[in-house]
Write a protein that holds these residues in place. Sequence first.
Motif, PDB file in Angstrom:
ATOM      1  N   UNK A  55       0.866  -1.153  -0.059  1.00  0.00           N
ATOM      2  CA  UNK A  55      -0.011  -0.035   0.029  1.00  0.00           C
ATOM      3  C   UNK A  55       0.897   1.322  -0.114  1.00  0.00           C
ATOM      4  N   UNK A  56       0.773   1.953  -0.912  1.00  0.00           N
ATOM      5  CA  UNK A  56       1.679   3.393  -0.896  1.00  0.00           C
ATOM      6  C   UNK A  56       0.599   4.478  -1.237  1.00  0.00           C
ATOM      7  N   UNK A  57       0.947   5.404  -0.410  1.00  0.00           N
ATOM      8  CA  UNK A  57       0.284   6.664  -0.147  1.00  0.00           C
ATOM      9  C   UNK A  57       1.087   7.909  -0.894  1.00  0.00           C
ATOM     10  N   UNK A  58       0.492   8.596  -1.530  1.00  0.00           N
ATOM     11  CA  UNK A  58       1.031   9.677  -2.266  1.00  0.00           C
ATOM     12  C   UNK A  58       0.319  11.028  -1.964  1.00  0.00           C
ATOM     13  N   UNK A  59       1.129  12.062  -1.789  1.00  0.00           N
ATOM     14  CA  UNK A  59       0.899  13.493  -1.652  1.00  0.00           C
ATOM     15  C   UNK A  59       0.180  13.897  -2.962  1.00  0.00           C
ATOM     16  N   UNK A  60      -0.368  15.166  -2.819  1.00  0.00           N
ATOM     17  CA  UNK A  60      -1.178  15.676  -4.069  1.00  0.00           C
ATOM     18  C   UNK A  60      -0.300  16.092  -5.208  1.00  0.00           C
ATOM     19  N   UNK A  61       1.093  16.335  -4.745  1.00  0.00           N
ATOM     20  CA  UNK A  61       2.238  16.683  -5.717  1.00  0.00           C
ATOM     21  C   UNK A  61       2.830  15.405  -6.302  1.00  0.00           C
TER      22      UNK A  61
END
Length: 184
Positions: free
Chosen positions: A101-107
């Motif tokens: 599971x990978x979480x990415x910021x808005x950028x």
Amino acid sequence: MAQDQKKPGWLKPLAFGALLAVLGHLLTIGLIPSVIMNIAMKRIAEASGGINRLAHGNMVTPQNQQIVRSSPDLAYSTCALDLSKGPVRVFIGKGADYTSAAFYAGNTDNVFTLNDRKIGPEGAQIMVVSARSPIAAKPGEVVVSLPSDKGLLLVRRLAPSAEAFKRVQGERAKDFCRTVTDGM
């Protein structure tokens, strides 16, 4: 008497061109990731029926791939995250094989990754919060703090065959991504 030395005539256009190049570069670096993420989040939200909802993708083929350079050996689940109205709770169940599971910021920056080696037998309880409004974790819960109110969750599970994909469908049926105010 000191003579005024004139600057060469080509220096002003060169300086102006260099300034434009630097500004163009900064705008490109600053804007393109956000534009890409906004497009991806819109598509993912449409596929899942809204923001903060997990969408499970179909078995990947060259004709249906939604993620650039997606692997046909992986089953993908995605969630467009919007933390502007509060935190989001995520559950990722323990799979029989590789899971991440990978979480990415808005950028587009990757801010947190969890894989099957760190997911316990009961699965992973995750609270996703905005860095501006951190909260404490419950026992056994991981807190992921995004530097932005918007982001993306990408879950990958190993599914190299139709049989494995069917098994993965059962595993990920318990996974979720929900706004905390959804009664969680």
